[in-house]
Design a protein around this motif. Structure first.
Motif, PDB file in Angstrom:
ATOM      1  N   GLY A  64       0.792  -1.224   0.000  1.00  0.00           N
ATOM      2  CA  GLY A  64       0.000   0.000   0.000  1.00  0.00           C
ATOM      3  C   GLY A  64       0.821   1.270   0.000  1.00  0.00           C
ATOM      4  N   HIS A  65       2.114   1.158   0.439  1.00  0.00           N
ATOM      5  CA  HIS A  65       2.947   2.354   0.461  1.00  0.00           C
ATOM      6  C   HIS A  65       3.242   2.871  -0.943  1.00  0.00           C
ATOM      7  N   GLU A  66       2.968   2.062  -1.969  1.00  0.00           N
ATOM      8  CA  GLU A  66       3.176   2.495  -3.342  1.00  0.00           C
ATOM      9  C   GLU A  66       1.978   3.271  -3.885  1.00  0.00           C
ATOM     10  N   GLU A  67       0.894   3.248  -3.150  1.00  0.00           N
ATOM     11  CA  GLU A  67      -0.326   3.925  -3.593  1.00  0.00           C
ATOM     12  C   GLU A  67      -0.118   5.440  -3.606  1.00  0.00           C
ATOM     13  N   GLU A  68      -0.481   6.085  -4.705  1.00  0.00           N
ATOM     14  CA  GLU A  68      -0.398   7.535  -4.778  1.00  0.00           C
ATOM     15  C   GLU A  68      -1.414   8.154  -3.837  1.00  0.00           C
ATOM     16  N   GLN A  69      -1.024   9.267  -3.239  1.00  0.00           N
ATOM     17  CA  GLN A  69      -1.878  10.013  -2.333  1.00  0.00           C
ATOM     18  C   GLN A  69      -2.304   9.163  -1.137  1.00  0.00           C
ATOM     19  N   ASN A  70      -1.421   8.236  -0.763  1.00  0.00           N
ATOM     20  CA  ASN A  70      -1.706   7.407   0.411  1.00  0.00           C
ATOM     21  C   ASN A  70      -1.059   8.063   1.625  1.00  0.00           C
ATOM     22  N   ASP A  71      -1.877   8.588   2.536  1.00  0.00           N
ATOM     23  CA  ASP A  71      -1.345   9.298   3.696  1.00  0.00           C
ATOM     24  C   ASP A  71      -1.140   8.384   4.901  1.00  0.00           C
ATOM     25  N   ARG A  72      -1.392   7.089   4.746  1.00  0.00           N
ATOM     26  CA  ARG A  72      -1.189   6.130   5.843  1.00  0.00           C
ATOM     27  C   ARG A  72       0.205   5.516   5.728  1.00  0.00           C
ATOM     28  N   LYS A  73       0.920   5.540   6.816  1.00  0.00           N
ATOM     29  CA  LYS A  73       2.300   5.063   6.823  1.00  0.00           C
ATOM     30  C   LYS A  73       2.362   3.586   7.205  1.00  0.00           C
ATOM     31  N   ARG A  74       3.166   2.814   6.460  1.00  0.00           N
ATOM     32  CA  ARG A  74       3.377   1.410   6.782  1.00  0.00           C
ATOM     33  C   ARG A  74       4.765   1.243   7.393  1.00  0.00           C
ATOM     34  N   ILE A  75       4.850   0.418   8.422  1.00  0.00           N
ATOM     35  CA  ILE A  75       6.106   0.196   9.139  1.00  0.00           C
ATOM     36  C   ILE A  75       6.364  -1.307   9.229  1.00  0.00           C
ATOM     37  N   PRO A  76       7.638  -1.714   9.398  1.00  0.00           N
ATOM     38  CA  PRO A  76       7.918  -3.148   9.575  1.00  0.00           C
ATOM     39  C   PRO A  76       7.268  -3.670  10.853  1.00  0.00           C
ATOM     40  N   CYS A  77       6.751  -4.875  10.776  1.00  0.00           N
ATOM     41  CA  CYS A  77       6.160  -5.494  11.961  1.00  0.00           C
ATOM     42  C   CYS A  77       7.267  -5.759  12.979  1.00  0.00           C
ATOM     43  N   PRO A  78       7.113  -5.350  14.227  1.00  0.00           N
ATOM     44  CA  PRO A  78       8.164  -5.574  15.242  1.00  0.00           C
ATOM     45  C   PRO A  78       8.376  -7.049  15.561  1.00  0.00           C
ATOM     46  N   LEU A  79       7.394  -7.902  15.257  1.00  0.00           N
ATOM     47  CA  LEU A  79       7.532  -9.339  15.510  1.00  0.00           C
ATOM     48  C   LEU A  79       8.261 -10.042  14.371  1.00  0.00           C
ATOM     49  N   ASP A  80       8.096  -9.518  13.174  1.00  0.00           N
ATOM     50  CA  ASP A  80       8.745 -10.094  12.001  1.00  0.00           C
ATOM     51  C   ASP A  80       8.894  -9.006  10.944  1.00  0.00           C
ATOM     52  N   PRO A  81      10.077  -8.393  10.834  1.00  0.00           N
ATOM     53  CA  PRO A  81      10.268  -7.272   9.908  1.00  0.00           C
ATOM     54  C   PRO A  81      10.171  -7.657   8.441  1.00  0.00           C
ATOM     55  N   LYS A  82       9.937  -8.931   8.144  1.00  0.00           N
ATOM     56  CA  LYS A  82       9.791  -9.336   6.750  1.00  0.00           C
ATOM     57  C   LYS A  82       8.472  -8.858   6.148  1.00  0.00           C
ATOM     58  N   HIS A  83       7.523  -8.459   6.992  1.00  0.00           N
ATOM     59  CA  HIS A  83       6.287  -7.904   6.459  1.00  0.00           C
ATOM     60  C   HIS A  83       5.985  -6.576   7.156  1.00  0.00           C
ATOM     61  N   THR A  84       5.107  -5.796   6.557  1.00  0.00           N
ATOM     62  CA  THR A  84       4.804  -4.468   7.081  1.00  0.00           C
ATOM     63  C   THR A  84       3.345  -4.376   7.498  1.00  0.00           C
ATOM     64  N   VAL A  85       3.032  -3.305   8.214  1.00  0.00           N
ATOM     65  CA  VAL A  85       1.678  -3.105   8.727  1.00  0.00           C
ATOM     66  C   VAL A  85       1.430  -1.601   8.814  1.00  0.00           C
ATOM     67  N   TYR A  86       0.167  -1.188   8.661  1.00  0.00           N
ATOM     68  CA  TYR A  86      -0.157   0.219   8.848  1.00  0.00           C
ATOM     69  C   TYR A  86       0.128   0.619  10.290  1.00  0.00           C
ATOM     70  N   GLU A  87       0.796   1.737  10.455  1.00  0.00           N
ATOM     71  CA  GLU A  87       1.192   2.184  11.781  1.00  0.00           C
ATOM     72  C   GLU A  87      -0.004   2.380  12.692  1.00  0.00           C
ATOM     73  N   ASP A  88      -1.113   2.887  12.142  1.00  0.00           N
ATOM     74  CA  ASP A  88      -2.284   3.135  12.981  1.00  0.00           C
ATOM     75  C   ASP A  88      -3.055   1.865  13.309  1.00  0.00           C
TER      76      ASP A  88
END
Length: 478
Positions: free
Chosen positions: A49-73
């Motif tokens: 989703g971080h590739e989506e244009e005009q996407n104001d939601r930030k994705r961060i690496p999962c603290p349990l497994d940084p191989k995947h990401t999750v929306y920060e909120d």
């Protein structure tokens, strides 16, 4: 002729857009678009989703497994259902119950590699090795047997060379179990380092007409290509225990807690320290009282629980050297001595009795890989796994690991010849294994080492067997 990379380029060119309703992210490694379904109104899935244009939601690496990401909120919500979250411990998990050494002062510090030792230091090690080995039984008896249960498979021309070698080893292990009268009714066979579960599979076939047989397959890793579905018998029960042997309390496994069956511990190429953990799991923790708190270290012996598990045994006899035993026998094909660990090793008292300690053990377990110096030539074509954790279609052999170790810097080429290294490596293996034999003897077992297959089949061809001494086990409960 087209270049090897052109098909992927052509595919991307012929499919500039993802399939309708699918994510628009192109996965370079797989040479295709992501197949996840994005949310309504979105071009990308949640992961991209971080590739989506005009996407104001930030994705961060999962603290349990940084191989995947999750929306920060949505992090807190995700952590509650993430597949990498810590799972509840099973009832039979008791932290470090089979770990062994608890005294931090005795845990050895990291040693320098063998290749960094001077010639004088190496010669001193070799002298101490030969002195400690004086009087040991170095020429093992051959017990290369077979079993009728595998004759059809051994005669099947569809099996390749690698499969044939595995079958010969499994047949000999079953033959040795039969020799020791361990293939009987009313028993629970615990396969340590079970992998795909093939050894238990063949034991089940060998006991086709025997009633009241249970199987526990102990494997810490998630294993693919399991043969569990091939078990045809309705009266035999198979259960997988996904737990490290270090934390396995057999007393707390529900089926053993309920039925108190005599146990037969088995394993095919049980790697390094896993053998020591399995031995302690069988002959110590299965006859002691487990603390109810899973997070606590291994508890002390509990005489009351010993009486409950084996009521025929004297409550005051903690040496368990006579009368019945809850463990009917042990049959383990040994492997990878270079992966042994002083912390877990059951033969520490033997090493101390011959004037050796953790420093010498470290070097001897490294030198043990010299026994397989010729492994690279004999097993280069075999399909094997690199480690017990590898999730390949064959997790039972570790020969590739051995060849890699034997050809490394520890071989000290130019100082010792290949034959000298092999001889010293075998001596290290026998010394380490003798410590295991003495440990089992002190626990009241008649233990032995024997060659169970030819070296052409496997250079890891030593089988450790043990039965109660005297050989009296509880009457089967069917």
């Amino acid at each position: 002729m087209a270049a090897r990379g052109l098909p992927g380029v052509a595919m991307a060119a012929s499919q500039p857009e993802p399939e309708p309703g699918r994510c628009a992210h192109f996965v370079l490694r797989k040479r295709r678009f992501c197949r996840m379904i994005p949310a309504p109104g979105r071009r990308f899935c949640g992961e991209h989703g971080h590739e989506e244009e005009q996407n104001d939601r930030k994705r961060i690496p999962c603290p349990l497994d940084p191989k995947h990401t999750v929306y920060e909120d949505q992090l807190q919500k995700h952590l509650k259902k993430c597949n990498s979250r810590e799972k509840p411990k099973p009832v039979y998990f008791v932290q470090d119950i089979n770990a062994g050494l608890k005294d931090a002062a005795e845990i050895p510090e990291k040693q320098v590699p063998l290749s960094s030792l001077s010639i004088e230091e190496l010669q001193n090690l070799i002298t101490r090795l030969k002195k400690a080995s004086n009087g040991l039984e170095l020429h093992l008896k051959e017990e290369i047997l077979s079993h009728q249960a595998l004759q059809e498979a051994l005669s099947d021309p569809k099996n390749g060379e690698s499969a044939f070698k595995h079958l010969k080893q499994q047949a000999s292990i079953l033959g040795n179990m039969e020799r020791l009268h361990l293939l009987g009714p009313g028993r629970c066979f615990v396969e340590f380092g079970a992998g795909r579960g093939k050894l238990s599979h063949w034991v089940d076939i060998a006991l086709e007409n025997v009633e009241g047989v249970q199987f526990l397959l102990v494997e810490r890793a998630t294993t693919r290509f399991k043969v569990d579905g091939k078990h045809k018998r309705r009266d035999s029960i198979f259960e997988r225990l996904q737990v490290d042997i270090q934390h396995l309390c057999l007393n707390k496994v529900p089926i053993l807690e309920k039925k108190k069956l005599p146990v037969v511990g088995i394993g095919k190429h049980l790697c390094g320290a896993a053998t020591d953990l399995a031995l302690r799991c069988l002959v110590e923790s299965y006859t002691t009282c487990c603390d109810g708190k899973n997070e606590e270290p291994a508890p002390k012996r509990c005489r009351a629980a010993q009486t409950e598990v084996a009521p025929h045994k004297s409550a005051g006899n903690e040496s368990t050297t006579e009368d019945h035993k809850p463990v009917a026998g042990i049959v383990i094909a040994l492997c990878c001595h270079h992966k042994c660990d002083w912390t877990h090793y059951v033969g520490r008292e033997f090493f101390k009795s011959v004037g050796l300690g953790p420093v010498e053990f470290h070097y001897f377990q490294r030198m043990s890989s010299w026994a397989t110096c010729g492994m690279q030539e004999t097993t280069g074509k075999a399909s094997t796994s690199e480690d017990t954790e590898d999730q390949t279609h064959d997790t039972e052999e570790h020969e590739h690991t051995l060849s890699r170790t034997a050809s490394g810097s520890d071989t000290l080429q130019g100082i010792l010849s290949v034959e000298e290294r092999k001889e010293l490596g075998c001596l290290c293996k026998r010394l380490i294994d003798h410590g295991r034999i003495e440990y089992l003897q002190q626990q009241g077992y008649k233990a032995a080492l024997q060659y169970y297959t030819e070296s052409a089949v496997s250079l890891e061809n030593v089988l450790l067997t043990a039965v109660p001494n005297p050989s009296v086990i509880p009457e089967p409960t069917i």
